[in-house]
Design a protein around this motif. Structure first.
Motif, mmCIF file in Angstrom:
data_model
loop_
_atom_site.group_PDB
_atom_site.id
_atom_site.type_symbol
_atom_site.label_atom_id
_atom_site.label_comp_id
_atom_site.label_asym_id
_atom_site.label_seq_id
_atom_site.Cartn_x
_atom_site.Cartn_y
_atom_site.Cartn_z
ATOM 1 N N HIS A 100 -1.601 1.395 -6.648
ATOM 2 C CA HIS A 100 -0.715 2.549 -6.840
ATOM 3 C C HIS A 100 0.023 2.880 -5.545
ATOM 4 O O HIS A 100 1.235 3.150 -5.553
ATOM 5 C CB HIS A 100 -1.541 3.751 -7.303
ATOM 6 N N LEU A 101 -0.681 2.844 -4.428
ATOM 7 C CA LEU A 101 -0.043 3.115 -3.142
ATOM 8 C C LEU A 101 1.000 2.047 -2.824
ATOM 9 O O LEU A 101 2.105 2.362 -2.344
ATOM 10 C CB LEU A 101 -1.100 3.171 -2.040
ATOM 11 N N GLU A 102 0.659 0.808 -3.109
ATOM 12 C CA GLU A 102 1.593 -0.283 -2.828
ATOM 13 C C GLU A 102 2.872 -0.133 -3.645
ATOM 14 O O GLU A 102 3.985 -0.331 -3.119
ATOM 15 C CB GLU A 102 0.909 -1.612 -3.129
ATOM 16 N N SER A 103 2.736 0.227 -4.924
ATOM 17 C CA SER A 103 3.925 0.401 -5.760
ATOM 18 C C SER A 103 4.748 1.607 -5.313
ATOM 19 O O SER A 103 5.985 1.584 -5.402
ATOM 20 C CB SER A 103 3.506 0.563 -7.222
ATOM 21 N N TYR A 104 4.105 2.641 -4.838
ATOM 22 C CA TYR A 104 4.850 3.816 -4.381
ATOM 23 C C TYR A 104 5.616 3.512 -3.090
ATOM 24 O O TYR A 104 6.759 3.954 -2.909
ATOM 25 C CB TYR A 104 3.894 4.987 -4.153
#
Length: 714
Positions: free
Chosen positions: A405-409
């Protein structure tokens, strides 16, 4: 008496030497006279015999002559023969007196003799008794040695029997199954204390039986069946109890920390299963891992989804270049504050920046992970790599989901301040986990930092490239007020510098240094668009002053950025003052500089020929200084948006004015502007600042609507 005897002996020797005739004549007929000796039988004397040595006689005679009494007798002329006879007579009298005393004491002597004889008999009997006692003692000593040997042997047998009794007692105690144990295992609920006590007793007996069986003890066969049946019953009850607790985690809206705490009270149950039924222990562990893994994944997926809904939209975001109160998220009070509740925030229409959401999300992850790791280590009795593996079996899917999720954000994130705050949040959370002695999250923190640092550096590099490629001619109309790009840079740089001061990072300072160089070059390129040097200097001073003021609000006074812009501001201010004074007072200023140069070279005599020139300069100054000063003051106050900066420049102008000699001096007024004029100037400055702020907000709103392909570029 001894001396008398010695003298008698000496006298006798002398008589012998005198000869036999003289002795007969003195003594009378043989045998006459009481106490006379018999005549000496010379015929029996063997003169040649070795037994009679005259030398020895001479020695005795010489020794006797040295006696004091003998010497005294010889000195007085005593006749030795008569003296010898007198001595002999005295000796005989003494002898007879001694005989009479002996006769008188004969009875006592006889009694003494009898007593001595009796004592001798008694002593003889005592000797016989002591001999018999000695023989008895010898026999007693041998008997004592015999008894000691017997006692030692008995002691050895006693110790051996006691040892055998202890071992046998332990064996019997370990094998005997008391009725209380059977009753508790079969009938008591697992939550009762007596069940736990008897379960520990059953575990000890099972271990003892296994040990004795390994040694070949035949008595173990008598209790093996009973223990096996009790073990099966205990395992069944424990399995049902623990699985029921694990299944209770699955109920909606359940606080799973409560049943976890309850399970810790019965952690011996799992220890019993691990030692007696490994298959059941593995079943329980796998069921726990599967259940908690799904619960954590579902909870964090739902929490992340709701949490991202309270993030402000791009249109409502004021700016991504200012820090404001966002820096409080890494303060100790905010860092470990309670997590955000999304539905509460939605009801209150509250919005939070990404770093606040990141902090809440990862603080919940940190707190639950620490609790879970400690529970796993204590309940499942694991440590080291085994604890890490079991922890990642429970939390691995949740950590992976959070990381993705952090990577996609971050792919579409251009808020460098938010990313930098997230980096510092992770650094502080990593210290917290180290203090709590939970190393299981170390790998996750490293992975998160591996996502944040490259993105942060990329955004900074994009900002550097954006400023480097900005063409001033495409920016539209320009004026001498601070440019919005420099304002953004000042707020952006001060924000990153203030954050970086808490945990310094050299790479961040290098990137900020590159950005600063590009901004300085950009300011110079924009200043070059102005036609006059005065406007260029005003533009540079306004921008340098604005950037310096913003940086000093957050950065330390000794930071590199503050020092650099302070030097630039001072240099441009000095140049502007000279440029400002040149039209009205150029001649006077030039003369003063020339005079100072001559004085420094020691050529002050040459100034005497310049009296006419000085007089003309002073007259011109006296006629126009009032209007010139008023014009300069108004020009300065109009040129600079910062009232303090304008006032400082006016003060510097006053200091730069070189006064002529006193006889030509015309004293200027104390204040360059009246109070009324100062009040008017302050009002004008406030109006200008308000207009500039509105223009900046409109420009930022316009830019924020567009995709953020670059950070600082309009």
């Amino acid at each position: 008496m001894a001396a008398a005897a010695t003298m008698a002996a000496a006298a006798r020797e002398l008589v012998l030497r005198a000869g036999a005739s003289d002795m007969e004549e003195e003594e009378g007929p043989l045998g006459s006279g009481p106490g006379l000796r018999e005549p000496l039988q010379i015929g029996e004397l063997d003169i040649t015999s070795d037994e009679f040595i005259l030398d020895e006689v001479d020695v005795h005679i010489q020794a006797n002559l040295e006696d004091e009494l003998v010497k005294e007798a010889l000195k007085t002329g005593v006749d030795l023969r008569h003296y010898s006879k007198q001595v002999e007579l005295e000796l005989q009298q003494i002898e007879q007196k001694s005989i009479r005393d002996y006769i008188q004491e004969s009875e006592n002597i006889a009694s003494l003799h009898n007593q001595i004889t009796a004592c001798d008999a008694v002593l003889e009997r005592m000797e016989q008794m002591l001999g018999a006692f000695q023989s008895d003692l010898s026999s007693i000593s041998s008997e004592i040695r015999t008894l000691q040997e017997q006692s030692g042997a008995m002691n050895i047998r006693l110790r051996n029997r006691q040892a055998v009794r202890g071992k046998l007692g332990e064996l019997v105690d370990g094998l005997v199954v008391p009725s209380a144990l059977v009753t508790a295992i079969l009938e008591a609920p697992v939550t009762e204390p007596r069940f736990l006590e008897q379960l520990q007793e059953l575990d000890a007996k099972a271990a003892a039986v296994r040990e004795q069986e390994a040694r070949g003890t035949a008595a173990c066969a008598d209790v093996r069946g009973v223990l096996d049946r009790l073990r099966v019953k205990a395992v069944t009850k424990i399995r049902e109890f623990i699985l029921q607790k694990i299944y209770s985690f699955r109920k909606p809206m359940t606080n799973y920390q409560i049943p976890q705490t309850a399970l810790l009270k019965y952690r011996f149950f799992y220890q019993f299963l691990l030692g007696n039924e490994r298959a059941t222990a593995k079943e329980i562990r796998d069921e726990y891992v599967e259940t908690l893994s799904k619960i954590y994944l579902s909870y964090y997926r739902s929490y992340l989804g709701r949490l991202m809904k309270v993030q402000p939209s791009l249109r409502s975001r004021n700016t991504i270049f200012t820090l404001g109160t966002r820096g409080s998220v890494i303060s100790p009070a905010e860092l470990e504050a309670p997590i955000l509740v999304p539905h509460t925030a939605q009801r209150g229409e509250q919005r939070y920046p990404f770093e606040a959401l990141f902090r809440s999300q990862h603080y919940a992850l940190l707190d639950n992970s620490c609790r879970e790791y400690l529970f796993i280590c204590e309940f499942f009795m694991v440590s080291g790599p085994a604890a890490h593996d079991l922890f990642h079996a429970v939390m691995g899917r949740t950590l992976s989901m959070t990381q993705k999720h952090l990577e996609s954000y971050l792919v579409d994130c251009y808020d460098a301040i938010a990313v930098f705050l997230c980096i510092h949040i992770v650094l502080r959370f990593r210290n917290i986990t180290a203090k709590r002695d939970v190393p299981a999250l170390d790998r996750y923190w490293e992975q998160v930092l591996a996502l944040l640092w490259p993105r942060f550096e990329l955004i900074l590099e994009m900002n550097v490239q954006s400023v480097r490629s900005t063409d001033p001619q495409r920016l539209g109309g320009l004026d001498t007020r601070p440019h919005y790009i420099t304002r953004r840079y000042a707020e952006f740089s001060s924000a990153l510098v203030s954050i970086n001061q808490t945990i310094p990072n050299e790479r961040t300072m290098q990137l900020l240094g590159q950005l600063q160089v590009e901004v300085e070059n950009f300011v110079l390129r924009v200043a070059a668009e102005f036609s006059s040097r005065k406007e260029q200097l005003v533009f540079l001073i306004n921008n340098y002053d604005m950037m310096l003021g913003v940086l000093m609000e957050r950065a330390a006074d000794d930071s590199k950025e503050v020092e650099s812009f302070q030097q630039l501001l001072n240099a441009r201010t000095q140049e502007f003052i000279e440029e400002l004074l040149s039209p009205p007072f150029g001649g006077l200023v030039a003369f003063v500089k020339e005079a100072e140069a001559l004085i420094e070279r020691g050529q002050a005599e040459r100034l005497r020929g310049e009296e006419a020139r000085v007089t003309q300069l002073i007259r011109g100054f006296g006629s126009s200084w009032k209007s010139s000063v008023e014009s300069l003051s108004q020009d300065v106050m109009r040129s600079f948006t910062n009232f303090r900066n304008g006032t400082s420049i006016i003060q510097s102008v006053k200091e730069e004015e070189k006064a002529p000699p006193k006889k030509y001096a015309i004293k200027p007024p104390r204040d360059l502007t009246s109070r009324f004029e100062q009040g008017q100037d302050m009002k004008r400055q406030e109006v200008i600042k308000a207009e500039e702020e509105n223009q900046r907000k409109q420009e930022e709103a316009r830019l924020l609507v567009c995709p953020p392909s670059s950070a600082l570029k309009p």
